[in-house]
Motif scaffolding. Structure first.
Motif, PDB file in Angstrom:
ATOM      1  N   ARG A 248       1.195  10.614   0.823  1.00 53.60           N
ATOM      2  CA  ARG A 248       0.383   9.745   1.670  1.00 53.60           C
ATOM      3  C   ARG A 248       1.140   8.478   2.028  1.00 53.60           C
TER       4      ARG A 248
ATOM      5  N   LYS B 149      -5.494   9.021   7.728  1.00 49.82           N
ATOM      6  CA  LYS B 149      -6.288   9.051   8.960  1.00 49.82           C
ATOM      7  C   LYS B 149      -5.879   7.893   9.862  1.00 49.82           C
TER       8      LYS B 149
ATOM      9  N   VAL C 200      -7.441  -2.116   4.800  1.00 50.49           N
ATOM     10  CA  VAL C 200      -7.104  -1.122   5.815  1.00 50.49           C
ATOM     11  C   VAL C 200      -6.036  -1.697   6.742  1.00 50.49           C
TER      12      VAL C 200
ATOM     13  N   TRP D 235     -10.997  -5.271   6.369  1.00 51.56           N
ATOM     14  CA  TRP D 235     -11.995  -4.499   5.651  1.00 51.56           C
ATOM     15  C   TRP D 235     -11.548  -4.144   4.232  1.00 51.56           C
TER      16      TRP D 235
ATOM     17  N   THR E 180      -6.267   2.189  13.188  1.00 51.78           N
ATOM     18  CA  THR E 180      -6.249   1.845  11.775  1.00 51.78           C
ATOM     19  C   THR E 180      -5.541   2.974  11.037  1.00 51.78           C
TER      20      THR E 180
ATOM     21  N   TRP F 202      -4.609  -6.708   8.340  1.00 55.20           N
ATOM     22  CA  TRP F 202      -5.154  -6.080   7.131  1.00 55.20           C
ATOM     23  C   TRP F 202      -6.623  -6.437   7.104  1.00 55.20           C
TER      24      TRP F 202
ATOM     25  N   ARG G 236       0.841  -1.199   0.000  1.00 51.32           N
ATOM     26  CA  ARG G 236       0.000   0.000   0.000  1.00 51.32           C
ATOM     27  C   ARG G 236       0.876   1.248   0.000  1.00 51.32           C
TER      28      ARG G 236
ATOM     29  N   GLU H 128      -5.939   4.608   7.556  1.00 49.85           N
ATOM     30  CA  GLU H 128      -6.671   4.735   6.296  1.00 49.85           C
ATOM     31  C   GLU H 128      -6.057   5.857   5.457  1.00 49.85           C
ATOM     32  N   THR H 129      -6.088   5.665   4.150  1.00 47.75           N
ATOM     33  CA  THR H 129      -5.573   6.691   3.247  1.00 47.75           C
ATOM     34  C   THR H 129      -6.684   7.153   2.314  1.00 47.75           C
ATOM     35  N   TYR H 130      -6.822   8.452   2.224  1.00 46.60           N
ATOM     36  CA  TYR H 130      -7.810   9.086   1.364  1.00 46.60           C
ATOM     37  C   TYR H 130      -7.081  10.070   0.453  1.00 46.60           C
TER      38      TYR H 130
ATOM     39  N   THR I 272      -7.269   6.161  13.004  1.00 48.03           N
ATOM     40  CA  THR I 272      -8.469   6.073  13.821  1.00 48.03           C
ATOM     41  C   THR I 272      -8.187   5.148  15.001  1.00 48.03           C
TER      42      THR I 272
ATOM     43  N   ASP J 297      -6.486  13.278  11.493  1.00 48.88           N
ATOM     44  CA  ASP J 297      -6.300  13.454  10.058  1.00 48.88           C
ATOM     45  C   ASP J 297      -4.987  14.189   9.827  1.00 48.88           C
TER      46      ASP J 297
END
Length: 132
Positions: free
Chosen positions: A27, A74, A54, A51, A65, A49, A19, A67-69, A76, A103
């Protein structure tokens, strides 16, 4: 049957490496940096790893977790609402009763000491809940 966190025979750590590489921008760099801090703060944590893609760090439960947007990375924290946050790192998901998130946007500075302390608090909380 695949182990939790495995996909196509790859370990969760390999998937997280992938990832980071596939993002190929700020990111990926941020996720790699945050991952290194989490590993340093919680060396016994297990990477999983979940969902459908993630990265998750666990020690007696989910720590956080990653997460990458498009515009943020993020972190969490599963039980973030119960964690002390004297440096006010949490800046997202503040309305819920359980989770809290941080974030990170491009160019954001990471308060390494505060994040390390937060991760350690999350591990301590998880372990205290697991003993009950």
């Amino acid at each position: 049957m695949q182990k939790d966190g495995e996909q196509d025979g790859k370990s969760a750590s390999d998937l997280i490496d992938g990832r980071i590489e596939e993002l190929g921008d700020w990111r990926g760099e941020m996720l790699a940096r945050l991952r290194a801090l989490i590993r340093q703060a919680a060396p016994e944590a297990v990477e999983t790893w979940k969902w459908r893609g993630v990265p998750v760090w666990e020690d007696a439960g989910i720590i956080c977790t990653g997460e990458t947007y498009k515009a943020v990375v993020k972190l969490t924290f599963a039980r973030g609402a119960a964690l002390p946050d004297p440096k006010k790192l949490f800046n997202s998901s503040l309305e819920g009763n359980t989770r809290r998130a941080i974030d990170f946007k491009q160019g954001d500075r990471v308060d390494e000491a505060a994040l390390t302390a937060l991760v350690r608090e999350a591990v301590t909380l998880n372990r205290s809940k697991a003993k009950r």
